[in-house]
Design a protein around this motif. Structure first.
Motif, PDB file in Angstrom:
ATOM      1  N   ALA A 103       0.839  -1.198   0.000  1.00  0.00           N
ATOM      2  CA  ALA A 103       0.000   0.000   0.000  1.00  0.00           C
ATOM      3  C   ALA A 103       0.876   1.252   0.000  1.00  0.00           C
ATOM      4  N   LEU A 104       1.977   1.197   0.729  1.00  0.00           N
ATOM      5  CA  LEU A 104       2.918   2.331   0.702  1.00  0.00           C
ATOM      6  C   LEU A 104       3.492   2.494  -0.699  1.00  0.00           C
ATOM      7  N   ALA A 105       3.911   1.365  -1.279  1.00  0.00           N
ATOM      8  CA  ALA A 105       4.534   1.407  -2.604  1.00  0.00           C
ATOM      9  C   ALA A 105       3.552   1.908  -3.660  1.00  0.00           C
ATOM     10  N   ALA A 106       2.279   1.577  -3.492  1.00  0.00           N
ATOM     11  CA  ALA A 106       1.261   2.007  -4.459  1.00  0.00           C
ATOM     12  C   ALA A 106       0.841   3.455  -4.205  1.00  0.00           C
ATOM     13  N   GLU A 107       1.489   4.073  -3.240  1.00  0.00           N
ATOM     14  CA  GLU A 107       1.188   5.456  -2.860  1.00  0.00           C
ATOM     15  C   GLU A 107      -0.242   5.637  -2.375  1.00  0.00           C
ATOM     16  N   ALA A 108      -0.706   4.621  -1.646  1.00  0.00           N
ATOM     17  CA  ALA A 108      -1.966   4.787  -0.921  1.00  0.00           C
ATOM     18  C   ALA A 108      -1.749   5.906   0.086  1.00  0.00           C
ATOM     19  N   GLU A 109      -2.766   6.746   0.224  1.00  0.00           N
ATOM     20  CA  GLU A 109      -2.570   7.938   1.045  1.00  0.00           C
ATOM     21  C   GLU A 109      -3.179   7.831   2.431  1.00  0.00           C
TER      22      GLU A 109
END
Ligand code: TPP
Ligand code: SF4
Ligand code: MG
Lengths: 249, 363
Positions: B24-30
């Motif tokens: 989720a961090l890598a996918a730039e989930a905010e």
């Protein structure tokens, strides 16, 4: 020779020792409740509902009829039983997550309708069963699994004041109090009054019990009691919050 | 945005929940919204530790109804928002996902299945297949990826954000308690460095400019007045969904050429199935393997191509026929016999499948 501590008559001996962690407050709350049931002599009329949370471990705790419900849903299940069988003494037993978070709407609405049941809520400042996340009652700055840097009240608000809230939304006839496992006799008296209130059909009765969770607090016996008696009682005031007015003789 | 959580590709050994948080961090989930439930808790635990370092946000809600709707709110505000849940939490999540379906809100939900129904076990099952594919009072217009390993949890969590925003259907990553809690090695990478596109998010509400003057106001609804009106809306959605199918449908196959028996499984059970096929092939058994990766939409076309060539299809799952129903529906009209291997709430090993398949060959 070790003496076996006296168990309340309403406890189910076959399921002891109980399944809570060593030093857990749940056992003490249920001891006070067992004594209250014994003293009122209502064992044959009690229907006990337990929530999902560590309270679920009480599903076979007493020699009374018990139903395990869903997380947060014990209040409506007990309301349902009571409405169908007003002669039963219905007790909804839950944690602070169950009562103040996921089940808050049920607590609020049961209180507002002045349902003639007794709700008992164990406040241990966290979600015990799921491994120590923030609960609505987690103290400011307190570290939990979901507040790893401490509870920030700007972000997550202040701990829920349950009995005060219930007192504010109930009418005459309701009973609300906050006890603590540090004072089991006082707690028993609150529970007894809460059950008596139901017996007399006066209104909703609600008792919060401050309780220790050494497993998730990562505290030894001494630190557990210190947290309970100092940190918790500073924020959560122990005592009766609302008592029905005595009827004129 | 703060520094990148992952720069170079690296091999790690971690739990699936941790892998999801990194994905989720890598996918730039905010922002993540969530409510504790085993076995997904550690997604939140890792997220709450990591998020502030990378300027991401978190809200612990009062329950999963709230977690689902706050996720809808986050997405409507234009953020790559997600939540994670399991079991009874997944049940409560469905109200919000029904709204997401109706309003085409690209939510991402990670589900780590546990035993059901009710509270059941906190351990493992594949009993949330039907719920995740078809929960809500609608048509199941969703994307559901059933993962089988930690690498896939990482890969498909990243992909889920992209696909949700591209097609605007609520998107689910369907894992389970084993994948959540076990440790396994996998590669973490930065999808941007791999040339993978990031989800393009945009606000549905709260855009810049004075509504009614500088721009059209956003008036979003989920209520319709007539049967015809609703019918028209849903028909349009179904058309979009069907157009999407060939672009998104995914499956995995092996040893099909001369296979007399094909074993069908999804999620982690597919690993047992693949292992069983390998063992039996060494014994000279003509056995093949089919695994749907997308359960919604289901790889119907591929399965219908395989089925007539086989003498029997064995469906293995840790549920009482939830995958089986999807297979049955896909194969309507085909005559190949289906053999169930159902273990609701129970793990399935390669060894037991070897034995079961052998018995199906009649020794
Ligand atoms: C709908 C739903 N969401 C989440 C859970 C997971 N869950 C089980 S117990 C629990 C928290 C228990 O905390 P609390 O009510 O404070 O009781 P304690 O264990 O602290 O006594 C949660 C979140 C669940 N069982 N059902
Ligand atoms: S986790 Fe905490 S509340 Fe639950 S039984 Fe153990 S000590 Fe008690
Ligand atoms: Mg608690």
């Amino acid at each position: 020779m070790a003496t076996v501590p006296k168990m309340p008559k309403s406890w189910r001996v076959e399921t002891k020792p109980h399944k809570f962690c060593p030093g857990c407050g749940h056992g003490l709350v249920l001891k006070a409740l067992g004594e209250a049931i014994d003293e009122l002599d209502i064992q044959d009329r009690v229907v006990f509902g337990c929530d999902i949370g560590c309270s679920l471990l009480a599903w076979d705790f007493f020699n009374v009829d018990i139903v395990q419900t869903h997380h947060g849903r014990t209040t409506p299940v007990m309301v349902g039983v009571k409405r169908a069988r007003p002669d039963r003494i219905c007790i909804a037993y839950m944690g602070d997550g169950g009562g103040y978070a996921i089940g808050a709407q049920h607590l609020v609405n049961a209180a507002t309708r002045n349902e003639k049941i007794t709700a008992i809520l164990v406040n241990n400042c966290n979600y015990g069963m799921t491994g120590g996340q923030m609960a609505p009652t987690t103290l400011p700055e307190m570290k939990t699994e979901t507040t790893p840097y401490g509870r920030d009240v700007e972000e997550t608000g202040y701990p829920t004041q349950g009995p005060e809230m219930v007192a504010a939304i109930t009418r005459e006839g309701a009973y609300t109090a906050r006890g603590t496992v540090a004072k089991v006799r006082q707690l028993k008296n609150y529970l007894k009054k809460a059950l008596q209130n139901q017996l007399e059909g006066k209104g909703f009765s609600f008792v919060e019990a401050l309780s220790g969770c050494p497993t998730n607090w990562s505290t030894n016996a001494k630190a557990t009691w210190a947290f309970l008696e100092e940190n918790m009682t500073k924020y959560f005031k122990v005592g009766e919050v609302k008592v029905p007015v005595k009827e004129e003789e | 945005m703060a520094e990148k959580p992952i720069t170079d590709e690296k091999r790690v050994f971690m739990t699936g929940n941790e892998a999801v948080a990194w994905a989720a961090l890598a996918a730039e989930a905010e922002i993540m919204y969530g409510y504790p439930i085993t076995p997904q808790n550690e997604i939140m635990h890792y997220w709450t530790r990591l998020a502030p370092k990378y300027k991401r946000k978190f809200l612990q809600t009062e329950d999963e109804i709230s977690a689902g709707f706050t996720t809808c709110g986050g997405v409507l505000a234009g953020k790559r928002a997600f939540t994670a849940t399991a079991g009874p939490g997944n049940v409560l999540m469905q109200e919000a996902m029904s709204m997401a379906e109706m309003m085409r809100i690209p939510t991402v939900v990670v589900v780590q299945q546990r035993g059901g129904p009710s509270t059941a076990t906190v351990i493992y099952s594949q009993q949330e297949t039907t719920l995740t594919c078809f929960g809500g009072n609608g048509e199941g217009l969703r994307l559901v990826y059933s993962t089988s390993s930690h690498q896939e949890l990482f890969d498909y969590t990243i992909k889920a954000f992209y696909m949700a925003w591209k097609y605007r259907f609520p998107t689910f990553v369907l894992g389970d308690g084993y994948q959540a809690k076990m440790r396994e090695s996998l590669y973490l990478y930065n999808p941007i460095e791999k040339g993978m596109p990031l989800a393009e998010s945009y606000p549905f509400l709260g855009q810049e400019g004075r509504p009614g003057v500088e721009r059209e106001p956003s008036h979003l609804r989920n209520t319709y007045n007539t049967e015809e009106e609703l019918y028209q809306i849903i028909s349009g959605y179904v058309e979009d969904y069907e157009r999407m199918i060939p672009e998104v449908v995914e499956y995995q196959v092996s040893d099909l050429e001369d296979a007399e028996i094909v074993v069908i499984a999804h999620g982690i059970v597919s690993r047992a199935a693949r292992e069983a096929v390998k063992v039996l092939r060494q014994e000279g058994r003509k056995v093949g393997y089919f695994r749907p990766i997308t359960l919604r939409p289901f790889p119907t076309g591929k399965l219908r191509e395989i089925a007539p060539k086989a003498k029997k299809l064995v469906v293995a799952e840790s549920a009482q026929g939830q995958l089986f129903k999807l297979v049955q529906e896909a194969l309507y009209g085909e005559t190949v016999p289906l053999e169930p291997y159902f273990k609701p709430g129970l793990g399935i090993t390669g060894e037991e499948l070897v034995e079961f398949l052998q018995s199906n060959f009649g020794q």
